[in-house]
Design an enzyme around this catalytic site. Structure first.
Site, PDB file in Angstrom:
ATOM      1  N   ALA B  14       0.832  -1.201   0.000  1.00 40.34           N
ATOM      2  CA  ALA B  14       0.000   0.000   0.000  1.00 40.34           C
ATOM      3  C   ALA B  14       0.868   1.253   0.000  1.00 40.34           C
ATOM      4  O   ALA B  14       0.669   2.169  -0.808  1.00 40.34           O
ATOM      5  CB  ALA B  14      -0.941  -0.007   1.211  1.00 40.34           C
ATOM      6  N   CYS B  47       2.363 -12.662   0.429  1.00 39.83           N
ATOM      7  CA  CYS B  47       1.579 -13.828   0.020  1.00 39.83           C
ATOM      8  C   CYS B  47       2.458 -14.897  -0.597  1.00 39.83           C
ATOM      9  O   CYS B  47       2.041 -16.045  -0.745  1.00 39.83           O
ATOM     10  CB  CYS B  47       0.509 -13.447  -1.000  1.00 39.83           C
ATOM     11  SG  CYS B  47       0.214 -11.705  -1.176  1.00 39.83           S
ATOM     12  N   ARG B  74      13.709   6.447  -8.544  1.00 43.85           N
ATOM     13  CA  ARG B  74      12.537   7.156  -9.087  1.00 43.85           C
ATOM     14  C   ARG B  74      12.148   8.361  -8.234  1.00 43.85           C
ATOM     15  O   ARG B  74      11.046   8.898  -8.371  1.00 43.85           O
ATOM     16  CB  ARG B  74      11.360   6.197  -9.177  1.00 43.85           C
ATOM     17  CG  ARG B  74      11.625   5.085 -10.182  1.00 43.85           C
ATOM     18  CD  ARG B  74      10.475   4.115 -10.246  1.00 43.85           C
ATOM     19  NE  ARG B  74      10.782   3.037 -11.182  1.00 43.85           N
ATOM     20  CZ  ARG B  74       9.959   2.034 -11.440  1.00 43.85           C
ATOM     21  NH1 ARG B  74       8.791   1.977 -10.833  1.00 43.85           N
ATOM     22  NH2 ARG B  74      10.297   1.090 -12.294  1.00 43.85           N
ATOM     23  N   TRP B 442     -22.762 -25.862 -19.528  1.00 42.76           N
ATOM     24  CA  TRP B 442     -23.160 -24.941 -18.465  1.00 42.76           C
ATOM     25  C   TRP B 442     -21.951 -24.845 -17.532  1.00 42.76           C
ATOM     26  O   TRP B 442     -21.519 -25.860 -16.973  1.00 42.76           O
ATOM     27  CB  TRP B 442     -24.358 -25.463 -17.666  1.00 42.76           C
ATOM     28  CG  TRP B 442     -25.657 -25.520 -18.402  1.00 42.76           C
ATOM     29  CD1 TRP B 442     -26.136 -26.562 -19.130  1.00 42.76           C
ATOM     30  CD2 TRP B 442     -26.679 -24.500 -18.452  1.00 42.76           C
ATOM     31  NE1 TRP B 442     -27.376 -26.263 -19.642  1.00 42.76           N
ATOM     32  CE2 TRP B 442     -27.738 -25.006 -19.238  1.00 42.76           C
ATOM     33  CE3 TRP B 442     -26.795 -23.212 -17.917  1.00 42.76           C
ATOM     34  CZ2 TRP B 442     -28.896 -24.272 -19.500  1.00 42.76           C
ATOM     35  CZ3 TRP B 442     -27.949 -22.484 -18.162  1.00 42.76           C
ATOM     36  CH2 TRP B 442     -28.984 -23.003 -18.956  1.00 42.76           C
TER      37      TRP B 442
END
Lengths: 461, 461
Positions: B14, B47, B74, B442
């Site tokens: 994040a 993860c 950067r 299906w």
């Protein structure tokens, strides 16, 4: 009170789904169900024929979901080798002919409800030699049997597949598996005209890598035959391709001769036009479904001929529900299709560039490279996703995917989003299944959606 | 004019997504970006740790998407081993401590925009022995390194995993791959409390078949240690399980001590509460994303703590866009998750039965058996799909899938349908990718949807 009679023309997916569903909802005392099939089989998977030919599936038995006897045991009167030859809508009756010369001959049957499920037939361009032994379509199990007879009864070293659509590329794989040298001749700029040419190019490159000779811009003018009358190759305007087997993969056209002769409404493609309940427009007692109808394409707003077993099954179920006294509709399609050639997976949904332009949409396109799993996870494979989004609104209009394992069924994400009318912003924000063995942290479809969001914005500034 | 300063606490998904996106939108002259990370790594895939431990992935390098130096190149000033120890919202400043004793000590940094991305920490129940050497969480790369040190530096024959959620079952697979005998102890009725118990039972059966000893109703009361202080097993109320390694898979809690001390608003789970733009509620200049926040669950209407890398990345991007002068929102989640234990794929989206009941929904449930491909196609595998639909309206409320290859990512169909608010009728009518190698005619999700349609109808009659 005498039972109502439901008459069905065509014993494959749409017809027999309709029969089965109507039977579930109505007792034998209330509804008599009579199905006429001109071939030898009922309820089979025509889509499975390439895998039968390729030797991956035992046919034809494995491809039959329900045999005539199974249907009969459930109270559906199936008549094989019986062809409907005339529909009389005013008289509510159908004329059928027993194809067995020792059989019943011709006879009229009255109906309370008629279901037209006559399917489609392979395009067979009229040209010299097209009917020679060794030239095969692959639409019915009988076609598959005939093709296998040629493969097994003749020395087939070289095969030519005419047309590089779904059936064409699937048959190319099947024939490679059978040890043939395979050439696919495609009239268009790239194989898979169901994709935009830039995506079709990826398919061509992959086919070449598999040893399939994919020739584009190749218009076949003649099937060449030998002195024995059998096929010995095909000729285009500029070249000749020797072959002992020719497979026609030029797509199919709706089998609606009977319907046309009966004055029923047909669309531009020649497919029957129905309402949302799958009732033939303007005909209270006639229903139609499967490869002989046109369906509403929900993105373009047009009716289209999109022959697919999954639509046929759904439409049959809708018809059976309505005839059986229930209520159901078939809301249309978004143009989803998936296929594979060897390990290359190919999928699309929504509109291609040309299709979108043809219905007046203005759009941006993006193409994104990604991987099927987290980049570091074993077995991750590259994948290319192309996306079309409407200018100004950002509404998703279509997606195309070419990749390896894990690529094909990802198209479902876009198919559901299209059905819901989502924008590419909404697609980029979707909560999709993420874990390293299943997906990168941004699903490949969302990587494309993010690029599309930026492209929509850039197009407005 | 001096540059504005964006300060980020936490250098994983994040935080660094926010930094990267803000950097893309703002020049260095306009925006200074300063990120504090108390560990040794940035932008890594937590993860992926089970696959690193299992030896399928080379770690930790492969799990790092962007190194600190990449970020620095950067124009993002990343400070490793630097821990934020106090937030002063009124003064718009953060107190940080250099964890290197030879370093800068403590220092205040002012901010114009603060991003809290402090993540989560493994639940560590307080009990005897819980801090003994050989007891490991698996939340950070440093945790993964420590666990591997134990595996490689000690003779580990027997391992106990406490908790059978996603991390627990993934770690069970990893330790089996490492040649350990593995026991998973789960307090609840079945493994995978993220599934309904009837679906969890399928997971338990499969785990047993893989040689994983899955014990349910097992409440761990003590970590037993030897004379050397190292772990020698765990005890429940009724039994003892010897082990040289104990892995805590009890889930995680939001790491929000700093936020709580600063008086920021927290939800029931202890996660930060934000608005749709990911701004901390009531705090104009503070943003939060990733495993330390609660997210809106679009089906239940509640905020929930759902720590997942995919959400963290999306939320980070939203924050970075907003701080960088653009506009973006995170609309929430529908509770999608996918995982696997060996070849068993496990997925869910939407609400479980208990979750639906807890928010006042009335619903029907159905469970359908189907296959991943056409029944006759090689490699087809069984799959179980459970579906919840709202009574009366038929609105899809949730889906759970347990199966083998091809099962997990099918949950995306239901996830998109849930987001769009579709009914199970609409799901059954979706135009999904069909071809024999990819799906039955299906799709398994539609087989369940059809049963759900019938169940909704039956519940009303």
């Amino acid at each position: 009170m005498a039972a109502r009679r439901m008459v069905i023309i065509g014993g494959d997916a749409a017809g027999m789904s309709a029969a089965s569903q109507a039977r579930r909802l109505s007792s034998r005392g209330d509804l008599e169900i009579l199905a006429f099939e001109r071939g030898h089989f009922t309820s089979y998977s025509a889509c499975g024929i390439p895998y039968w030919v390729g030797g991956e599936v035992d046919g034809p038995g494995a491809l039959v979901a329900r045999t005539p006897d199974t249907h009969r045991g459930r109270g559906i009167d199936v008549r094989l080798r019986t062809e409907a030859i005339e529909i009389d809508p005013a008289g509510q009756r159908v004329l059928v002919r027993d194809l067995d010369p020792r059989g019943d001959g011709e006879r009229w049957y009255g109906y309370d409800d008629l279901v037209i499920a006559t399917g489609a037939r392979p395009r067979r361009p009229s040209m010299p030699g097209i009917d020679a032994p060794g030239v095969h379509g692959v639409q019915t199990l009988d076609d598959g049997r005939a093709l296998l007879d040629t493969l097994e009864g003749t020395r087939v070293e070289r095969a030519v597949v005419v047309g590089a659509g779904y059936i064409g590329v699937e048959m190319a794989e099947a024939l490679i598996r059978r040890g043939c040298r395979v050439t696919v001749l495609e009239r268009g700029e790239q194989p898979m005209a169901t994709l935009d040419p830039d995506m079709g190019r990826l398919v061509r490159e992959a086919m070449t890598g598999m040893g399939i000779d994919a020739v584009t811009g190749a218009e076949v003018t003649e099937v060449m035959t030998g002195e024995d009358g059998r096929v010995r190759g095909v000729a285009t305007k500029v070249s000749e391709y020797p072959a002992e087997l020719v497979v026609l993969g030029l797509g199919v056209v709706p089998e609606t001769v009977l319907a046309r002769e009966a004055g029923l409404p047909l669309g531009e493609s020649g497919g029957l036009l129905t309402d949302l309940a799958m009732r033939v427009r303007g005909h209270e007692h006639i229903w139609a479904g499967g490869d002989c109808v046109e369906v509403l394409h929900q993105v373009s707003g047009r009716t289209r001929h999109i022959p697919l077993g999954t639509h046929a099954n759904k439409q049959g179920q809708v018809i059976g529900t309505n005839v059986g006294g229930g209520y159901a509709t078939f809301p249309g399609v978004v143009g989803t299709a998936v296929s594979k050639v060897c390990d290359l997976e190919i999928a699309r949904t929504g509109l291609l560039e040309a299709e979108a332009a043809a219905v007046g949409l203005r759009f941006v396109t993006v193409t994104a490279e990604s991987t099927s799993r987290a980049g570091y996870y074993p077995g991750t494979r590259p994948m290319t996703v192309k996306m079309l989004a409407e200018r100004r609104t950002g509404r998703l209009l279509g997606a195309q995917i070419v990749g390896r394992e894990g690529a094909g069924k990802r198209v479902d994400i876009a198919a559901v989003a299209l059905t819901a009318g989502m924008t590419v912003d909404q697609v980029a924000a979707l909560d999709l299944g993420y874990a390293p063995p299943f997906s990168p942290v941004w699903d490949p479809v969302q990587v494309a959606a993010r690029k599309a969001v930026a492209a929509v914005r850039a197009a407005e500034s």
